[in-house]
Design an enzyme around this catalytic site. Structure first.
Site, PDB file in Angstrom:
ATOM      1  N   ASN A  76       0.890  -1.161   0.000  1.00 30.73           N
ATOM      2  CA  ASN A  76       0.000   0.000   0.000  1.00 30.73           C
ATOM      3  C   ASN A  76       0.927   1.209   0.000  1.00 30.73           C
ATOM      4  O   ASN A  76       1.457   1.602   1.047  1.00 30.73           O
ATOM      5  CB  ASN A  76      -0.902   0.008   1.238  1.00 30.73           C
ATOM      6  CG  ASN A  76      -1.865   1.187   1.209  1.00 30.73           C
ATOM      7  OD1 ASN A  76      -1.754   2.081   0.361  1.00 30.73           O
ATOM      8  ND2 ASN A  76      -2.810   1.203   2.140  1.00 30.73           N
ATOM      9  N   ALA A  79      -0.144   7.691  -1.045  1.00 31.30           N
ATOM     10  CA  ALA A  79      -0.212   8.675  -2.131  1.00 31.30           C
ATOM     11  C   ALA A  79       0.852   8.445  -3.206  1.00 31.30           C
ATOM     12  O   ALA A  79       0.665   8.846  -4.362  1.00 31.30           O
ATOM     13  CB  ALA A  79      -0.088  10.083  -1.558  1.00 31.30           C
ATOM     14  N   HIS A 102      -5.293  -1.140  -1.125  1.00 34.51           N
ATOM     15  CA  HIS A 102      -5.736   0.156  -0.597  1.00 34.51           C
ATOM     16  C   HIS A 102      -6.898  -0.087   0.336  1.00 34.51           C
ATOM     17  O   HIS A 102      -7.791  -0.891   0.030  1.00 34.51           O
ATOM     18  CB  HIS A 102      -6.163   1.098  -1.729  1.00 34.51           C
ATOM     19  CG  HIS A 102      -5.053   1.383  -2.668  1.00 34.51           C
ATOM     20  ND1 HIS A 102      -4.016   2.236  -2.358  1.00 34.51           N
ATOM     21  CD2 HIS A 102      -4.768   0.867  -3.886  1.00 34.51           C
ATOM     22  CE1 HIS A 102      -3.155   2.235  -3.355  1.00 34.51           C
ATOM     23  NE2 HIS A 102      -3.578   1.417  -4.294  1.00 34.51           N
TER      24      HIS A 102
HETATM   25  C1  DQA Z   1      -4.665   4.754   0.223  1.00 32.21           C
HETATM   26  C2  DQA Z   1      -5.337   5.571  -0.892  1.00 32.21           C
HETATM   27  C3  DQA Z   1      -4.405   6.677  -1.368  1.00 32.21           C
HETATM   28  O1  DQA Z   1      -5.035   7.437  -2.390  1.00 32.21           O
HETATM   29  C4  DQA Z   1      -4.068   7.601  -0.215  1.00 32.21           C
HETATM   30  O2  DQA Z   1      -3.158   8.592  -0.641  1.00 32.21           O
HETATM   31  C5  DQA Z   1      -3.552   6.878   0.970  1.00 32.21           C
HETATM   32  C6  DQA Z   1      -4.207   5.636   1.363  1.00 32.21           C
HETATM   33  C7  DQA Z   1      -5.627   3.685   0.801  1.00 32.21           C
HETATM   34  O3  DQA Z   1      -5.125   2.789   1.484  1.00 32.21           O
HETATM   35  O4  DQA Z   1      -6.846   3.785   0.624  1.00 32.21           O
HETATM   36  O5  DQA Z   1      -2.667   7.348   1.672  1.00 32.21           O
HETATM   37  O6  DQA Z   1      -3.550   4.072  -0.319  1.00 32.21           O
END
Ligand code: DQA
Length: 148
Positions: A76, A79, A102
């Protein structure tokens, strides 16, 4: 014989889970997610290395080190998913199967979250199931490693 090792990499701001936008990311902390992963991995006969950094270079270093050392990667990238060609290149160079995770359903969110560089190097993506996505990713890798 020792268990295959799965590297679980977490990117920026995921250290804030629990208090960060709980309506989007839930109330579980990253430590809770690590506990969940440890339990599922043990049941699947996998060992895990669970990491988090806010720094792109750290993520690149860990992915590079996975080559020849880990049997799979759960990532994960937060961003950096949407911005980092460096992480994409590291995943391609690692030549280790990767599953992208995510917590939120990125396809239901802002348009800029709907493009993923990580996806270009991933076996598949799991999004929208909160912390359970990490468990699903471990199950997918366990199955892949067994060759079915
Ligand atoms: C994320 C989704 C990304 O767009 C966001 O920047 C995150 C978390 C998620 O786990 O849903 O930091 O990766």
């Amino acid at each position: 014989m020792s268990n295959p090792v799965i590297l679980i990499v977490n990117g920026p701001n995921l250290n804030m889970l629990g208090s960060r936008q709980p309506e989007v990311y839930g109330r579980e902390t990253l430590a809770d997610i690590e506990t969940l992963c440890l339990a599922r991995a043990a049941a699947l006969g996998l060992d895990i290395e669970f990491r988090q950094s806010n720094h792109e270079g750290d993520l690149v270093d860990w992915i590079q080190q996975a080559r020849g050392r880990s049997s799979g990667i759960v990532i994960n990238a937060g961003a950096y998913t949407h911005t980092s060609v460096a992480i994409l290149d590291a995943l391609l160079a690692a030549e280790v199967p990767a599953v992208e995770v995510h917590l939120s359903n990125i396809h239901r969110r802002e348009e800029f979250r709907q493009h993923s560089f990580v996806a270009k190097a991933a076996q598949g993506m799991i999004c929208g199931f909160g912390s359970h996505g990490y468990v699903l990713a471990l199950e997918a890798l366990a199955r892949l490693l067994k060759g079915n």
